[in-house]
Scaffold this motif. Structure first.
Motif, PDB file in Angstrom:
ATOM      1  N   SER A 165      39.085  47.426  29.230  1.00 52.31           N
ATOM      2  CA  SER A 165      38.075  48.442  28.937  1.00 52.31           C
ATOM      3  C   SER A 165      37.469  48.929  30.239  1.00 52.31           C
ATOM      4  CB  SER A 165      36.968  47.889  28.031  1.00 52.31           C
ATOM      5  OG  SER A 165      36.179  46.937  28.737  1.00 52.31           O
ATOM      6  N   LEU A 166      36.893  50.115  30.194  1.00 47.51           N
ATOM      7  CA  LEU A 166      36.334  50.696  31.404  1.00 47.51           C
ATOM      8  C   LEU A 166      35.098  49.935  31.866  1.00 47.51           C
ATOM      9  CD1 LEU A 166      36.512  52.862  33.541  1.00 47.51           C
ATOM     10  CD2 LEU A 166      35.260  54.427  32.029  1.00 47.51           C
ATOM     11  N   SER A 167      34.271  49.480  30.933  1.00 43.27           N
ATOM     12  CA  SER A 167      33.078  48.728  31.344  1.00 43.27           C
ATOM     13  C   SER A 167      33.466  47.420  32.038  1.00 43.27           C
ATOM     14  CB  SER A 167      32.164  48.461  30.143  1.00 43.27           C
ATOM     15  OG  SER A 167      32.851  47.731  29.143  1.00 43.27           O
ATOM     16  N   GLN A 168      34.511  46.760  31.561  1.00 42.40           N
ATOM     17  CA  GLN A 168      34.986  45.547  32.225  1.00 42.40           C
ATOM     18  C   GLN A 168      35.574  45.874  33.594  1.00 42.40           C
ATOM     19  OE1 GLN A 168      37.318  42.753  29.829  1.00 42.40           O
ATOM     20  NE2 GLN A 168      36.574  43.774  27.989  1.00 42.40           N
ATOM     21  N   ALA A 169      36.253  47.004  33.687  1.00 41.03           N
ATOM     22  CA  ALA A 169      36.825  47.402  34.963  1.00 41.03           C
ATOM     23  C   ALA A 169      35.741  47.683  36.001  1.00 41.03           C
ATOM     24  CB  ALA A 169      37.703  48.632  34.776  1.00 41.03           C
ATOM     25  N   LEU A 170      34.623  48.253  35.546  1.00 41.69           N
ATOM     26  CA  LEU A 170      33.549  48.619  36.469  1.00 41.69           C
ATOM     27  C   LEU A 170      32.594  47.462  36.748  1.00 41.69           C
ATOM     28  CD1 LEU A 170      32.673  52.161  35.034  1.00 41.69           C
ATOM     29  CD2 LEU A 170      33.711  51.689  37.255  1.00 41.69           C
ATOM     30  N   ASN A 171      32.554  46.499  35.859  1.00 48.96           N
ATOM     31  CA  ASN A 171      31.625  45.377  36.011  1.00 48.96           C
ATOM     32  C   ASN A 171      31.948  44.599  37.294  1.00 48.96           C
ATOM     33  OD1 ASN A 171      29.466  43.737  35.246  1.00 48.96           O
ATOM     34  ND2 ASN A 171      30.804  42.280  34.194  1.00 48.96           N
ATOM     35  N   GLY A 172      30.970  44.475  38.156  1.00 50.20           N
ATOM     36  CA  GLY A 172      31.174  43.787  39.420  1.00 50.20           C
ATOM     37  C   GLY A 172      31.599  44.714  40.546  1.00 50.20           C
ATOM     38  N   LYS A 173      32.120  45.909  40.188  1.00 51.43           N
ATOM     39  CA  LYS A 173      32.505  46.890  41.211  1.00 51.43           C
ATOM     40  C   LYS A 173      31.414  47.944  41.399  1.00 51.43           C
ATOM     41  CE  LYS A 173      37.492  46.450  40.419  1.00 51.43           C
ATOM     42  NZ  LYS A 173      37.425  45.548  39.266  1.00 51.43           N
ATOM     43  N   ALA A 174      30.806  48.376  40.291  1.00 51.97           N
ATOM     44  CA  ALA A 174      29.705  49.322  40.376  1.00 51.97           C
ATOM     45  C   ALA A 174      28.456  48.553  40.814  1.00 51.97           C
ATOM     46  CB  ALA A 174      29.484  50.016  39.036  1.00 51.97           C
ATOM     47  N   ARG A 175      27.983  48.816  41.993  1.00 53.37           N
ATOM     48  CA  ARG A 175      26.918  48.025  42.607  1.00 53.37           C
ATOM     49  C   ARG A 175      25.600  48.161  41.843  1.00 53.37           C
ATOM     50  NH1 ARG A 175      29.571  50.071  47.337  1.00 53.37           N
ATOM     51  NH2 ARG A 175      28.061  51.786  47.486  1.00 53.37           N
ATOM     52  N   ASN A 176      24.995  46.979  41.544  1.00 51.98           N
ATOM     53  CA  ASN A 176      23.672  46.916  40.894  1.00 51.98           C
ATOM     54  C   ASN A 176      23.626  47.638  39.551  1.00 51.98           C
ATOM     55  OD1 ASN A 176      22.439  45.437  43.057  1.00 51.98           O
ATOM     56  ND2 ASN A 176      22.336  47.364  44.224  1.00 51.98           N
ATOM     57  N   ILE A 177      24.754  47.560  38.814  1.00 51.41           N
ATOM     58  CA  ILE A 177      24.831  48.192  37.492  1.00 51.41           C
ATOM     59  C   ILE A 177      25.359  47.165  36.500  1.00 51.41           C
ATOM     60  CG2 ILE A 177      25.932  50.004  36.101  1.00 51.41           C
ATOM     61  CD1 ILE A 177      26.024  51.738  38.586  1.00 51.41           C
ATOM     62  N   ASP A 178      24.661  47.063  35.358  1.00 54.84           N
ATOM     63  CA  ASP A 178      25.103  46.198  34.259  1.00 54.84           C
ATOM     64  C   ASP A 178      25.664  47.065  33.135  1.00 54.84           C
ATOM     65  OD1 ASP A 178      24.281  43.837  35.502  1.00 54.84           O
ATOM     66  OD2 ASP A 178      22.216  44.117  34.801  1.00 54.84           O
ATOM     67  N   PHE A 179      26.514  46.456  32.297  1.00 51.17           N
ATOM     68  CA  PHE A 179      27.144  47.173  31.194  1.00 51.17           C
ATOM     69  C   PHE A 179      26.934  46.416  29.896  1.00 51.17           C
ATOM     70  CE2 PHE A 179      29.285  48.379  35.058  1.00 51.17           C
ATOM     71  CZ  PHE A 179      29.437  49.746  34.931  1.00 51.17           C
ATOM     72  N   THR A 180      26.458  47.148  28.878  1.00 50.87           N
ATOM     73  CA  THR A 180      26.240  46.576  27.551  1.00 50.87           C
ATOM     74  C   THR A 180      26.659  47.591  26.503  1.00 50.87           C
ATOM     75  OG1 THR A 180      24.342  45.308  28.357  1.00 50.87           O
ATOM     76  CG2 THR A 180      24.554  45.573  25.973  1.00 50.87           C
ATOM     77  N   ASP A 181      27.593  47.198  25.625  1.00 52.96           N
ATOM     78  CA  ASP A 181      28.052  48.060  24.527  1.00 52.96           C
ATOM     79  C   ASP A 181      28.470  49.448  25.008  1.00 52.96           C
ATOM     80  OD1 ASP A 181      27.529  46.031  22.692  1.00 52.96           O
ATOM     81  OD2 ASP A 181      25.438  46.665  22.447  1.00 52.96           O
ATOM     82  N   GLY A 182      29.185  49.483  26.105  1.00 53.23           N
ATOM     83  CA  GLY A 182      29.701  50.746  26.615  1.00 53.23           C
ATOM     84  C   GLY A 182      28.673  51.621  27.290  1.00 53.23           C
TER      85      GLY A 182
END
Length: 803
Positions: free
Chosen positions: A619-636
């Motif tokens: 999923s895109l949120s999993q792909a971005l998690n840890g790469k997008a600095r200082n950003i968390d992801f919840t339910d898309g």
């Protein structure tokens, strides 16, 4: 004056521009050598040009840009069989590539489209098209077209401002020479700081301040002066500008000894060419050989005579010349170029269209039946592949003088240096004024000193780019240590069908599958056949992108925010934020090469994450998690860790604004597959404010892949086995043309492009017919353009009313 009519020696010399370089030969300086060199060019360096016919002159966000591409080879404009691949880019107003597609050319023809994002900011975008073969001439023949987008923007639109109020005025003696005691025509052009023509007037005075001539702009800042300069005198122009200010400009210094070439192009049937020498030149060169070379439509014609009179002239029938720019050059007997003049030939040698509609006036939603006959000037059937667009001109108003067309592009602007203002003016309603003003354009913008010296003396430059006949997949087979491996069999397999192709690596370990035809996003398997070396080797794919370096849009029309007529119903369909605020202009720091749909433009994000870091996640949120600095992801949803807001007395995290291909959305980012994403741009703080209200929690701009914009290597499936998704040919979408039930006609849908058909093919009799349904009331406009199988160019505009 000695006046005579000469039969011309014609030598077939198709396709090449005369300023190309050729190898020096032993017999330099002879006219035979000049002709021989021109003839040699016809087999070595064919010119390719591209012209794109669009469905309408400007667009709204959310519209689809439909276009038909015509690629020609040579100066007779025959459809090209040289290239099989056309690259087309949609360029943002910030000069970054937004979308890019690759089209398969079949006999010089292709068609495609670009879907504009739903939320584009207003401005002038650009579309360019080119073949790899064109790059041998740099950007000279790359097609560029300004695409105005009449969008509603949440950011304030700032009109372009001129850097200064200075007007540049230049004077151009006919033929490049200003000779004492010889009647001379001097053209002038006044250009404002915005690149557009400016009306000026003034007088010419000699060095004693005596007035010798007056002048006034006739068209778009251009005009001409007639003067006979006296020996020993110099001349200046006192120019009066629109604001009343006056400036003095020096005219070229008259030559004490010289010869001039002048051409009268006012007669519809002939050119009158005059050679005038002043007395000193005549006495020094009396009875010596002189020559005139006429280069038109890839054909060389020569006139040889002797200078036995100070004034010599001859007439040249225009029927012997092709429509377009003809280059006329005066040579000495030893082959030295003395003077040169460009003229434009407007013969009746194109495709003529006769259009008949089943009604002169239609009701809303009526079906229209259109019958077309295409024929040549000799009334022979014109067989070819044309394109037709029907637009509601009441909603999409057009200025035909400002519009470019297949005539103005292929015959005029592609052959001149710089920007041609209002190219359609010279072709829409040809009359004495348009012909005279076009001749002045040839004297100014078509002005060249000489490029013959390089042509006659410098060696042939090697062709750096070869034509692409199809797609290619190429690379290198190497060991784990990077050493190349020759003479190994490589197999390419189409994943969907199991079809295979094989080739061997060469002495340098390279392999190449050439001339392939496959659609964009087609999956292949690439494997090494020799099982014994699979675990010791790896396949490295070459980058096959041939993108031309993107230059800044310096065209005047690209810098002017011209007021476009508002769409009617189409505007109402665009979603607009309920609150906006005026914003400061965004300062673009650097030009970046990646495609961006961000309002801030490429290179203005706080962080950019590319496809190669995203594609192997579920999923895109999993792909971005840890790469997008200082950003968390919840339910898309994406949340900046610092984006707190107060709601009902409680502190909550506020989600980031999500923009997908320019459209603001509230949907989950996980609706997009990671592999379909080209890049993700993160905008925070000041960079996010370009999106106005609602951007306080940051903006995430997701750019999806467009037309072949994919990573070439998906992943290594096993040692010696690669799964690849190379760039492929874009498949154009079909234009939707509704069919109405006569008994249930509804309200107008607000369609602006009523009908689009890129493959309008005439039969052996030159006939073709098509049907479509009109929309609401308005003035409708049918535009047909194209090139027939013999290289004849055609365009017609037909109008009718829907009540």
């Amino acid at each position: 004056m000695k006046k005579f009519f000469l039969m011309l020696i014609a030598a077939g010399c198709s396709v090449l521009a005369v300023h190309a370089q050729v190898a020096p030969a032993k017999n330099e300086g002879t006219m035979k050598e000049v002709v021989t060199r021109l003839q040699a060019l016809s087999t070595d360096r064919a010119i390719e040009k591209a012209y794109l016919h669009f469905d309408k002159p400007y667009y709204n966000p959310g519209d689809t840009i439909y276009f038909k591409a015509y690629v020609t080879a040579g100066e007779r404009h025959e459809l090209s069989k040289i290239s099989g691949v056309l690259h087309v880019d949609l360029v943002s107003k910030n000069d970054s590539v937004m979308q890019s597609i690759v089209l398969q050319l079949k006999n010089g023809l292709a068609w495609g489209d670009f879907a504009l994002p739903n939320y584009m900011s207003k401005g002038n975008y650009r579309l360019r098209a080119y073949t790899q073969w064109m790059q041998n001439a740099g950007n000279s023949y790359v097609f560029n077209k300004t695409i105005p987008v009449n969008g509603k923007s949440i950011s304030q639109v700032y009109p372009a401002k001129a850097a200064s109020n200075k007007t540049d005025v230049q004077f151009f003696p006919e033929g490049g020479t200003f000779v004492a005691a010889v009647p001379s025509k001097i053209a002038f052009k006044a250009v404002g700081s915005n690149g557009m023509g400016v009306y000026v007037k003034g007088t010419v005075v000699d060095n004693n301040n005596a007035e010798v001539a007056k002048f006034t702009s006739a068209h778009l800042g251009m005009g001409q002066i007639f003067i006979t300069p006296e020996e020993g005198k110099t001349y200046k122009a006192k120019v009066t500008y629109p604001d009343g200010s006056v400036n003095t400009v020096d005219l070229p210094k008259p030559e004490a000894k010289g010869v001039s070439l002048s051409v009268n192009n006012s007669d519809l049937t002939k050119l009158s060419i005059d050679i005038n020498a002043n007395k000193p030149y005549y006495l020094d060169n009396k009875d010596k050989e002189i020559n005139v070379v006429i280069y038109s439509g890839g054909v060389v014609k020569t006139v040889k005579t002797t200078l036995d009179n100070q004034a010599i002239g001859f007439d040249l029938p225009k029927k012997d010349l092709s429509s377009g720019i003809a280059q006329i050059t005066l040579f000495s007997g030893s082959g030295v170029p003395l003077s040169e003049r460009l003229v434009f030939i407007q013969n009746e040698d194109g495709v003529k269209f006769t259009i008949n509609s089943d009604k002169t006036t239609y009701a809303a939603h009526d079906k229209a039946h259109i019958v077309v006959n295409a024929h040549t000037a000799l009334d022979k059937a014109s067989v070819g592949n044309f394109s037709v667009a029907v637009i509601d001109e009441s909603a999409v108003q057009a200025n035909e003088d400002k519009e470019s067309s297949i005539f103005s592009d292929l015959l005029l602007t592609s052959e001149l240096r710089g920007y041609v203002e209002q190219p359609g003016y010279y072709f829409n309603n040809v009359n004495t004024d348009t012909r005279n003003n076009l001749d002045v354009l040839m004297l100014t913008q078509g002005y060249r000193r000489f490029q013959w010296k390089e042509f006659l003396t410098e060696p042939t430059a090697p062709m750096a780019y070869q034509p692409e006949v199809g797609m290619q997949i190429k690379g290198t087979l190497v060991t784990k240590d990077g050493a190349t491996i020759p003479n190994e069999k490589i197999t390419l397999m189409l994943s969907a069908t199991g079809q295979t192709l094989t080739t061997n690596t060469d002495a340098a370990g390279k392999f190449n599958f050439l001339g392939l035809e496959y659609a964009d996003r087609t999956q292949f398997l690439l494997t090494i056949d020799n099982k014994s070396i699979k675990n010791k080797t790896k396949l490295i794919l070459d980058k096959t992108d041939v993108t031309v370096p993107l230059s800044e849009n310096n065209l005047p029309e690209g810098k002017i925010d011209e007021k476009l007529p508002d769409y009617t119903a189409a505007d109402a369909e665009q979603s607009t934020p309920t609150k906006t605020r005026e914003l400061k202009p965004v300062n673009v720091r650097t030009k970046q090469s990646y495609r961006s749909s961000s309002l801030a433009g490429a290179g203005n994000a706080d962080q950019v994450i590319f496809n190669k870091d995203l594609k192997n996640f579920p999923s895109l949120s999993q792909a971005l998690n840890g790469k997008a600095r200082n950003i968390d992801f919840t339910d898309g949803k994406a949340y900046m860790k610092t984006s707190l807001a107060i709601a009902n007395g409680k502190t909550v995290l506020e989600p980031m604004m999500i923009v997908i291909d320019g459209a603001i959305t509230n949907s989950s980012i996980d609706n997009i597959q990671p592999g379909d994403v080209s890049s993700v741009e993160i905008l925070k703080g000041a960079n996010a404010t370009v999106y106005g209200m609602g951007s306080g929690a940051g903006v995430m701009v997701i750019n999806t892949r467009q037309g072949g914009e994919v990573a070439e290597v998906s992943k290594e499936m096993a040692p010696g086995l690669l799964s690849i998704t190379p760039k492929g040919f874009y498949k154009a979408r079909e234009f939707y043309s509704p069919v109405y039930d006569v008994a249930k006609k509804g309200p107008a849908e607000g369609r602006t492009t009523i009908f689009w058909k890129p493959d309008l093919i005439t039969n052996e009799g030159g006939n073709v017919a098509f049907d479509y349904f009109n929309d609401g009331p308005g003035q409708y406009r049918i535009i047909i353009e194209g090139i027939d199988n013999s290289g004849n160019i055609g365009r017609v505009v037909y109008k009718y009313t829907v009540q």
